[in-house]
Design a protein around this motif. Structure first.
Motif, short mmCIF file in Angstrom:
data_model
loop_
_atom_site.label_atom_id
_atom_site.label_comp_id
_atom_site.label_asym_id
_atom_site.label_seq_id
_atom_site.Cartn_x
_atom_site.Cartn_y
_atom_site.Cartn_z
N LYS A 278 0.73 -1.12 0.26
CA LYS A 278 -0.18 0.11 -0.08
C LYS A 278 1.10 1.35 0.02
O LYS A 278 1.66 1.38 0.99
CB LYS A 278 -0.95 -0.03 1.25
N ARG A 279 0.67 2.26 -0.77
CA ARG A 279 1.25 3.49 -0.89
C ARG A 279 0.18 4.50 -1.35
O ARG A 279 -0.83 4.19 -1.63
CB ARG A 279 2.38 3.45 -2.13
N HIS A 280 0.80 5.78 -1.27
CA HIS A 280 -0.08 6.86 -1.49
C HIS A 280 -0.23 7.32 -3.08
O HIS A 280 -1.16 7.50 -3.62
CB HIS A 280 0.27 8.17 -0.86
N GLY A 281 0.81 6.99 -3.70
CA GLY A 281 0.88 7.17 -4.99
C GLY A 281 2.25 7.26 -5.47
O GLY A 281 3.17 6.54 -5.01
N ILE A 282 2.39 7.99 -6.77
CA ILE A 282 3.86 7.95 -7.33
C ILE A 282 4.22 9.48 -7.19
O ILE A 282 3.31 10.39 -7.16
CB ILE A 282 4.20 7.28 -8.43
N PHE A 283 5.46 9.65 -7.32
CA PHE A 283 5.93 11.11 -8.00
C PHE A 283 6.79 11.03 -9.12
O PHE A 283 7.34 9.97 -9.41
CB PHE A 283 6.61 11.78 -6.76
N ARG A 284 6.70 11.86 -10.03
CA ARG A 284 7.45 12.10 -11.21
C ARG A 284 8.40 13.03 -11.34
O ARG A 284 8.02 14.39 -11.00
CB ARG A 284 6.41 12.18 -12.60
N THR A 285 9.61 12.81 -11.73
CA THR A 285 10.70 13.87 -11.54
C THR A 285 11.16 13.98 -13.27
O THR A 285 11.50 13.21 -13.86
CB THR A 285 11.90 13.49 -10.93
N ILE A 286 11.22 15.42 -13.67
CA ILE A 286 11.45 15.97 -14.74
C ILE A 286 12.80 16.82 -14.84
O ILE A 286 12.56 17.79 -14.23
CB ILE A 286 10.42 16.18 -15.47
N PRO A 287 14.01 16.69 -15.17
CA PRO A 287 14.97 17.56 -15.19
C PRO A 287 14.70 18.89 -15.72
O PRO A 287 13.92 18.84 -16.98
CB PRO A 287 16.13 17.06 -15.95
N TYR A 288 14.75 20.00 -15.27
CA TYR A 288 14.39 21.30 -15.96
C TYR A 288 15.42 22.13 -16.13
O TYR A 288 15.50 23.12 -16.69
CB TYR A 288 12.83 21.99 -15.44
N LYS A 289 16.56 21.79 -15.51
CA LYS A 289 17.65 22.55 -15.32
C LYS A 289 18.92 21.92 -15.74
O LYS A 289 19.24 20.76 -15.54
CB LYS A 289 18.06 23.06 -13.73
N TYR A 290 19.74 22.32 -16.73
CA TYR A 290 20.73 21.90 -17.49
C TYR A 290 21.94 22.53 -17.43
O TYR A 290 21.81 23.79 -17.47
CB TYR A 290 20.29 21.36 -19.00
N ILE A 291 23.23 21.91 -17.42
CA ILE A 291 24.35 22.64 -17.73
C ILE A 291 24.61 22.51 -19.13
O ILE A 291 24.78 21.32 -19.90
CB ILE A 291 25.69 21.92 -16.88
N TYR B 241 -3.29 0.22 -4.26
CA TYR B 241 -2.52 -1.11 -4.10
C TYR B 241 -2.94 -2.07 -5.54
O TYR B 241 -3.89 -1.67 -6.14
CB TYR B 241 -3.21 -2.04 -3.00
N GLY B 242 -2.26 -2.66 -5.98
CA GLY B 242 -2.22 -3.49 -6.92
C GLY B 242 -2.08 -2.63 -8.33
O GLY B 242 -1.25 -1.63 -8.20
N ASP B 243 -2.91 -2.90 -9.44
CA ASP B 243 -2.82 -2.28 -10.71
C ASP B 243 -3.43 -0.80 -10.68
O ASP B 243 -4.55 -0.69 -10.35
CB ASP B 243 -3.43 -3.06 -11.61
N VAL B 244 -2.75 0.28 -10.77
CA VAL B 244 -3.01 1.57 -11.01
C VAL B 244 -2.57 2.43 -12.24
O VAL B 244 -1.47 2.06 -12.63
CB VAL B 244 -2.70 2.51 -9.90
N THR B 245 -3.30 2.76 -13.02
CA THR B 245 -2.93 3.71 -14.11
C THR B 245 -3.08 5.27 -14.05
O THR B 245 -4.13 5.67 -13.38
CB THR B 245 -3.97 3.34 -15.46
N TYR B 246 -1.94 5.72 -14.46
CA TYR B 246 -1.99 7.06 -14.23
C TYR B 246 -1.71 7.87 -15.51
O TYR B 246 -0.63 7.22 -16.54
CB TYR B 246 -0.49 7.67 -13.39
N LYS B 247 -2.25 8.73 -16.01
CA LYS B 247 -2.13 9.43 -17.11
C LYS B 247 -1.79 11.04 -16.88
O LYS B 247 -2.23 11.70 -16.45
CB LYS B 247 -3.45 9.37 -18.11
N ILE B 248 -0.49 11.21 -17.19
CA ILE B 248 0.20 12.43 -16.84
C ILE B 248 0.41 13.36 -18.14
O ILE B 248 0.79 12.98 -19.26
CB ILE B 248 1.70 12.38 -16.13
N LYS B 249 -0.25 14.42 -18.12
CA LYS B 249 0.00 15.43 -19.24
C LYS B 249 0.83 16.68 -18.76
O LYS B 249 0.54 17.34 -17.62
CB LYS B 249 -1.24 15.98 -19.85
#
Length: 578
Positions: A58-71, A126-134
């Motif tokens: 059991k978890r609350h959800g996920i987090f998505r990390t996207i780099p926005y700062k680059y060298i 818990y189990g299968d969860v589908t996330y649609k991220i835009k």
């Protein structure tokens, strides 16, 4: 005999290669990862990611990390993409219009990443969860003199879990048909160029899917060369927005001293502090909290002091070790779990402890956490600040105000110097330096403590003064009353940056090493050696626990140097669960 040797080799392989998997075990994996990319004529990248996730607990959800700062790469051997005027070598892209269908989410930026945290703290999945991220991105198309490039990490190399299957669709404007020679698709760990996916090119579309399971830290990167003038480099609004993002103009404050003094006088003044001797730290707070209260700042060392706090309570042991290098040996430490944390442990304690010992993990080598543990430190730091706020040690808002003004002082200094140099007005530099110093000094004394906070601070400062002033006879009395007095107080001395001074006071009083610290040498024990070892371990843990993988440079061409590599483009990143 041969069979016995084979069994030993197999067991050794499991130990070496299986341990990292147990240490970094996550609570989910991704069954299918589909990414739809729409590239518009004005170079906005519209992303829709559909992730079918299987949670094994059991978890609350996920987090998505996207780099926005680059060298930005400055190599003279590679063509350089056009960039809006920037401060230094750092280039930031714009991520906007974020949405997650059917789920609560929040977005924020931390270090080099843009975070999308999905889920509800009051609900579990818990189990299968589908996330649609835009979301949409602008500034991630490389424009060169002869062409433009879409250099993008479809799947980033920072996912800590395996991905069973991945598919992608890239929609190009005006049914553009890309030349096969102008396309590169590679994957694997960061820097690799393996062919791990099939790809098909059609008018206005590039699509494909992986040929194998993507292991943790394996990604997928595409490089597409697009003819000159086919894409426009943004609308006027988008370009202006990107320039502002990369060139925030810092104005020199007028009457900085008057403004800062007024704010401090009205908001930040503490009540009078009474000085008195305190033989031990105040009860009811951890060393991490003590480290915050004594200097009003949440430091990495505050959280690291918890390791010694747990060790003196019999929860873990600390063992010195070395890693053999080519020419020299490098100091390392092994942490071994003896017991679990008590149920009433605070949230930041649980975050650090669970990060060190996930699942049934019993032992962890500190060096193995490099570039991996920083997310736990960041989360624990936030939780520690929340605990400080919950305990009402500070007048609400004054710590945030102090942190804000400290940031402003640094920003004013750096921005002012760059602004002065760029505009050829070096005489401005001294003005910005003075203003930054004034802001920082008032920010340092800004947090206002409540009555409870003043009480804790007085006791901590009294204990810190006691560390410096106490004489041997008094310590003998304290040790006679409590033989574990040193063990109970040394974690707080670490948080107060006084571990060496405190240990030296016990040099001739304690002759046996504590059970919780195992030395790698056979030298005779004294507390000064222990203090040196503790300081060394704190330094090592601080370096390892906060180390982060560097973001890829995204200014050079994906076709140069042998072609693009996995993780080398914009986007990508990774994620985790919470």
């Amino acid at each position: 005999m041969l069979k016995s040797i084979s069994v030993k080799i197999l067991l050794l392989s499991i130990l070496i290669f299986g341990l990292p998997l147990s240490i970094y075990a996550e609570y989910f994996y991704i069954k299918n990862y589909n990414i739809d990319v729409r590239l518009t004529k004005d170079s906005v990248i519209e992303i829709e990611e559909t992730l079918k996730v299987n949670f094994t607990t059991k978890r609350h959800g996920i987090f998505r990390t996207i780099p926005y700062k680059y060298i930005v790469s400055k190599s003279i051997d590679e063509p350089q993409a056009y960039r809006p005027l920037m401060n230094g070598k750092v280039y930031k892209i714009d991520i906007f219009d974020v949405d997650v269908e059917g789920f609560k989410f929040t977005t924020y930026k931390r270090n080099n990443d843009f975070y999308i945290k999905i889920g509800d703290k009051n609900k579990y999945v818990y189990g299968d969860v589908t996330y649609k991220i835009k979301y949409k991105i602008f500034g991630a198309i490389n424009f060169f003199d002869e062409h433009s490039e879409f250099y993008y990490n479809l799947i980033g190399t920072e996912w800590p879990v395996h991905i069973e299957n991945a598919t992608f669709n890239i929609f190009l404007p005006d049914q553009f048909l890309l030349n096969e020679d102008d396309l590169i698709l590679v994957g694997g760990r960061y820097g690799e160029r393996r062919k791990i996916a099939d790809i098909t090119i059609a008018p206005g579309l590039i699509y494909g899917q992986t040929k194998k399971v993507l292991n943790p830290q394996e990604g997928l990167t595409i490089v597409a060369k697009i003819p000159k003038n086919y894409l426009e480099n943004g609308t006027t609004f988008l370009k202006l927005k990107l320039i502002i993002i990369n060139n925030f103009v810092y104005l020199t404050p007028i009457f900085v001293f008057i403004a800062m003094f007024s704010i401090w006088f009205l908001v930040g003044r503490d009540k009078k502090i009474i000085n008195y001797v305190q033989y031990e730290p105040p009860k009811g707070i951890t060393p991490a909290e003590a480290g915050v209260i004594i200097d009003d700042t949440t430091d990495n060392k505050d959280l690291i002091s918890l390791i010694f706090y747990w060790a003196t309570k019999g929860i873990l042991k600390i063992e010195e070790d070395e890693i053999d290098g080519i020419f020299t040996s490098k100091e390392d430490f092994i942490l071994t779990r003896i017991n679990d944390l008590p149920e009433n442990a605070k949230s930041f304690e649980k975050t650090i402890f669970d990060g060190l010992f996930p699942g049934s993990t019993k032992s962890v080598r500190v060096s193995s956490l490099k570039n991996r543990f920083y997310t736990y430190m960041q989360e624990a730091r936030q939780q520690l600040n929340e605990e400080i706020a919950r305990q009402n040690y500070y007048v609400k808002g004054t710590r945030g105000l102090a942190a804000f003004f400290k940031s402003i002082s640094v920003i004013s200094l750096i921005g002012g110097v760059l602004y002065s140099i760029f505009n050829g007005r070096l005489d401005y530099i001294i003005v910005f330096v003075i203003n930054a110093i004034i802001i920082f000094v008032f920010a340092y004394i800004m947090p206002q403590k409540t009555d409870s906070g003043v009480e804790k601070y007085q006791k901590l400062r009294g204990f810190k003064d006691f560390i410096h002033k106490v004489e041997t006879p008094k310590l003998k009395v304290l040790l006679s009353k409590d033989p574990f007095y040193f063990d109970k107080t040394i974690p707080y001395a670490v948080a107060l940056n006084e571990e060496k001074t405190w240990a030296e006071k016990f040099k001739n009083l304690i002759t046996e090493p504590p059970e919780w610290y195992i030395s790698s040498t056979n030298r005779s024990f004294n507390t000064i050696y222990l203090a040196d070892s503790i300081s060394s371990s704190v330094k090592t843990m601080n370096q390892v626990f906060t180390s982060m993988p560097s973001s890829s440079g995204s200014g050079s061409s994906g076709f140069s140097g042998g072609g693009g590599f996995s993780g080398g483009g914009f986007g990508g990143g990774g994620g985790g669960s919470w």
